[in-house]
Design a protein around this motif. Sequence first.
Motif, PDB file in Angstrom:
ATOM      1  N   ASP A 137       7.318  20.748   6.583  1.00 27.21           N
ATOM      2  CA  ASP A 137       7.801  21.688   5.568  1.00 27.21           C
ATOM      3  C   ASP A 137       7.696  21.093   4.159  1.00 27.21           C
ATOM      4  O   ASP A 137       7.166  21.725   3.235  1.00 27.21           O
ATOM      5  CB  ASP A 137       9.246  22.057   5.892  1.00 27.21           C
ATOM      6  N   VAL A 138       8.182  19.880   3.997  1.00 26.16           N
ATOM      7  CA  VAL A 138       8.291  19.280   2.665  1.00 26.16           C
ATOM      8  C   VAL A 138       6.998  18.610   2.222  1.00 26.16           C
ATOM      9  O   VAL A 138       6.576  18.754   1.060  1.00 26.16           O
ATOM     10  CB  VAL A 138       9.453  18.260   2.627  1.00 26.16           C
ATOM     11  N   PHE A 139       6.308  17.906   3.143  1.00 27.13           N
ATOM     12  CA  PHE A 139       5.204  17.047   2.739  1.00 27.13           C
ATOM     13  C   PHE A 139       3.818  17.569   3.110  1.00 27.13           C
ATOM     14  O   PHE A 139       2.830  17.131   2.514  1.00 27.13           O
ATOM     15  CB  PHE A 139       5.406  15.651   3.335  1.00 27.13           C
ATOM     16  N   LEU A 140       3.733  18.488   4.094  1.00 22.49           N
ATOM     17  CA  LEU A 140       2.428  19.054   4.442  1.00 22.49           C
ATOM     18  C   LEU A 140       2.264  20.459   3.863  1.00 22.49           C
ATOM     19  O   LEU A 140       1.341  20.708   3.092  1.00 22.49           O
ATOM     20  CB  LEU A 140       2.257  19.086   5.971  1.00 22.49           C
ATOM     21  N   LEU A 141       3.165  21.345   4.230  1.00 22.48           N
ATOM     22  CA  LEU A 141       3.101  22.693   3.672  1.00 22.48           C
ATOM     23  C   LEU A 141       3.473  22.693   2.189  1.00 22.48           C
ATOM     24  O   LEU A 141       2.919  23.455   1.407  1.00 22.48           O
ATOM     25  CB  LEU A 141       4.049  23.615   4.447  1.00 22.48           C
ATOM     26  N   LYS A 142       4.416  21.820   1.832  1.00 21.16           N
ATOM     27  CA  LYS A 142       4.923  21.723   0.459  1.00 21.16           C
ATOM     28  C   LYS A 142       5.474  23.066  -0.018  1.00 21.16           C
ATOM     29  O   LYS A 142       5.157  23.540  -1.114  1.00 21.16           O
ATOM     30  CB  LYS A 142       3.835  21.205  -0.479  1.00 21.16           C
ATOM     31  N   ARG A 143       6.313  23.651   0.829  1.00 19.40           N
ATOM     32  CA  ARG A 143       6.973  24.907   0.467  1.00 19.40           C
ATOM     33  C   ARG A 143       7.785  24.711  -0.800  1.00 19.40           C
ATOM     34  O   ARG A 143       8.575  23.759  -0.886  1.00 19.40           O
ATOM     35  CB  ARG A 143       7.869  25.357   1.630  1.00 19.40           C
ATOM     36  N   PRO A 144       7.635  25.577  -1.771  1.00 15.76           N
ATOM     37  CA  PRO A 144       8.392  25.415  -3.015  1.00 15.76           C
ATOM     38  C   PRO A 144       9.897  25.327  -2.763  1.00 15.76           C
ATOM     39  O   PRO A 144      10.458  26.129  -2.025  1.00 15.76           O
ATOM     40  CB  PRO A 144       8.030  26.677  -3.808  1.00 15.76           C
ATOM     41  N   GLU A 191      -1.863  29.116   2.833  1.00 15.14           N
ATOM     42  CA  GLU A 191      -1.812  30.176   1.828  1.00 15.14           C
ATOM     43  C   GLU A 191      -1.140  31.421   2.380  1.00 15.14           C
ATOM     44  O   GLU A 191      -0.317  32.051   1.699  1.00 15.14           O
ATOM     45  CB  GLU A 191      -3.229  30.508   1.336  1.00 15.14           C
ATOM     46  N   GLN A 192      -1.466  31.774   3.609  1.00 16.56           N
ATOM     47  CA  GLN A 192      -0.865  32.963   4.227  1.00 16.56           C
ATOM     48  C   GLN A 192       0.642  32.794   4.395  1.00 16.56           C
ATOM     49  O   GLN A 192       1.412  33.694   4.054  1.00 16.56           O
ATOM     50  CB  GLN A 192      -1.519  33.226   5.587  1.00 16.56           C
ATOM     51  N   ILE A 193       1.046  31.657   4.922  1.00 11.91           N
ATOM     52  CA  ILE A 193       2.470  31.489   5.205  1.00 11.91           C
ATOM     53  C   ILE A 193       3.276  31.418   3.922  1.00 11.91           C
ATOM     54  O   ILE A 193       4.383  31.974   3.832  1.00 11.91           O
ATOM     55  CB  ILE A 193       2.720  30.248   6.101  1.00 11.91           C
ATOM     56  N   LEU A 194       2.762  30.777   2.890  1.00 10.26           N
ATOM     57  CA  LEU A 194       3.486  30.702   1.626  1.00 10.26           C
ATOM     58  C   LEU A 194       3.609  32.078   0.981  1.00 10.26           C
ATOM     59  O   LEU A 194       4.650  32.412   0.394  1.00 10.26           O
ATOM     60  CB  LEU A 194       2.796  29.722   0.676  1.00 10.26           C
ATOM     61  N   SER A 195       2.562  32.887   1.103  1.00 12.21           N
ATOM     62  CA  SER A 195       2.625  34.247   0.571  1.00 12.21           C
ATOM     63  C   SER A 195       3.650  35.079   1.330  1.00 12.21           C
ATOM     64  O   SER A 195       4.436  35.833   0.734  1.00 12.21           O
ATOM     65  CB  SER A 195       1.244  34.906   0.669  1.00 12.21           C
ATOM     66  N   LEU A 196       3.668  34.937   2.650  1.00 10.87           N
ATOM     67  CA  LEU A 196       4.632  35.676   3.457  1.00 10.87           C
ATOM     68  C   LEU A 196       6.064  35.235   3.154  1.00 10.87           C
ATOM     69  O   LEU A 196       6.987  36.055   3.110  1.00 10.87           O
ATOM     70  CB  LEU A 196       4.322  35.486   4.942  1.00 10.87           C
ATOM     71  N   LEU A 197       6.247  33.942   2.942  1.00 11.93           N
ATOM     72  CA  LEU A 197       7.585  33.435   2.626  1.00 11.93           C
ATOM     73  C   LEU A 197       8.096  33.984   1.303  1.00 11.93           C
ATOM     74  O   LEU A 197       9.298  34.230   1.147  1.00 11.93           O
ATOM     75  CB  LEU A 197       7.567  31.907   2.592  1.00 11.93           C
TER      76      LEU A 197
END
Length: 387
Positions: A137-144, A191-197
């Motif tokens: 979550d924090v280091f690979l996806l880097k969700r804001p 990109e898809q998952i961050l947009s959905l989030l």
Amino acid sequence: MQQTMRWFGPQDSVKLIDIKQAGAAGIVTALHQIPVGEIWSVQDIQERQEIIRNAGLEWTVVESLPVHEEIKRASGNYLQYIENYKISLKNLADCGIKIITYNFMPILDWVRTDHTFINDDGSKALLYNQDAFTYFDVFLLKRPNSENDYSDAEKEKALRFGDQLSEDEKALLFKNVLLGLPGSKINFTAEQILSLLDNYANINNEKLRENLIYFLAEVTPIAEQNGQKLAIHPDDPPFSVLGLPRIVSTEADLKAIFSAVPSTANGLCYCTGSLSADPKNNLEKIIDDYENRIHFLHLRNTIRESETVFRESEHLSGDVKMESIVEKLLILMNKTKTSLPMRPDHGFLHEVDQKTETYPGYSLTGRLKGLAELRGLEMGIAYKLNL
């Protein structure tokens, strides 16, 4: 209990003849080829029924009639999607299918960080490691703003975990977490998952629960008129992932859902694996409290190795006291004069199936082993109770 097995449709590498020869009589399936939110037509339902009946089996439970994300968010075209859902329910009822499973988990279905944990005997199991997920979550996806969801100690542990991974192992972790939905072999991209989030930025547990109750207030009367039972699947795992709200995780969540829409058509898919992943849930008490709301059984077991790691275990050995659960369920069914459909949920990947492409947790041999064990357990308890 009605012995059933999940089948993902004609594209499933597990064949109906395999399920038939294993002794299951019922099939749990869905029309995965129909985009979420579109109507399941009578013709499409009947075509699937014909395939199953030609194999000497019966389609007994829908899993799942998926709920569109816009319904979960109460946004966009959600009212039309609710109307479509009602039509699909009626069409299923017209075809004689009366138990409908669904979930209200935003974006992702169940989540695991390792799909091939190696057991002592060489078989492989599903595992969830919170340190691995935090690293993702924090280091690979880097969700804001994801760093705000974890303590400094949790992030330090996650970073230590990630530092031990090769680049290939990091890529596999990314793939495992974002597997998508059952019946699909397509992974979400970053990109898809961050947009959905982003779409859930302003939706907390309270708002998501409000949207679920609105949905249920609309569709439950239709199910009731059709003689159908809706069975919501608990969150898996039963806590927030990716900052998303989770509202079917605890006994308090179940009370809120069933109190708000009191019809017994508004019911539960009693999944021992999902519920037991939160050790605060009392699985036997849930049976007592909601005996007239339990419409479908997922029987599986988990072992919690630590506060941050749990994995799938053999069906009869783990943190779930399966003997006690099955005994209570048999007493309940004897009392209500019903036979609840049950499927062995998930299963180990055994050597014989490792060259066959299957959805994680849904290989043939591991589930058949679970089915045989659960059937034997049921027969032994029924004999003991003289049922």
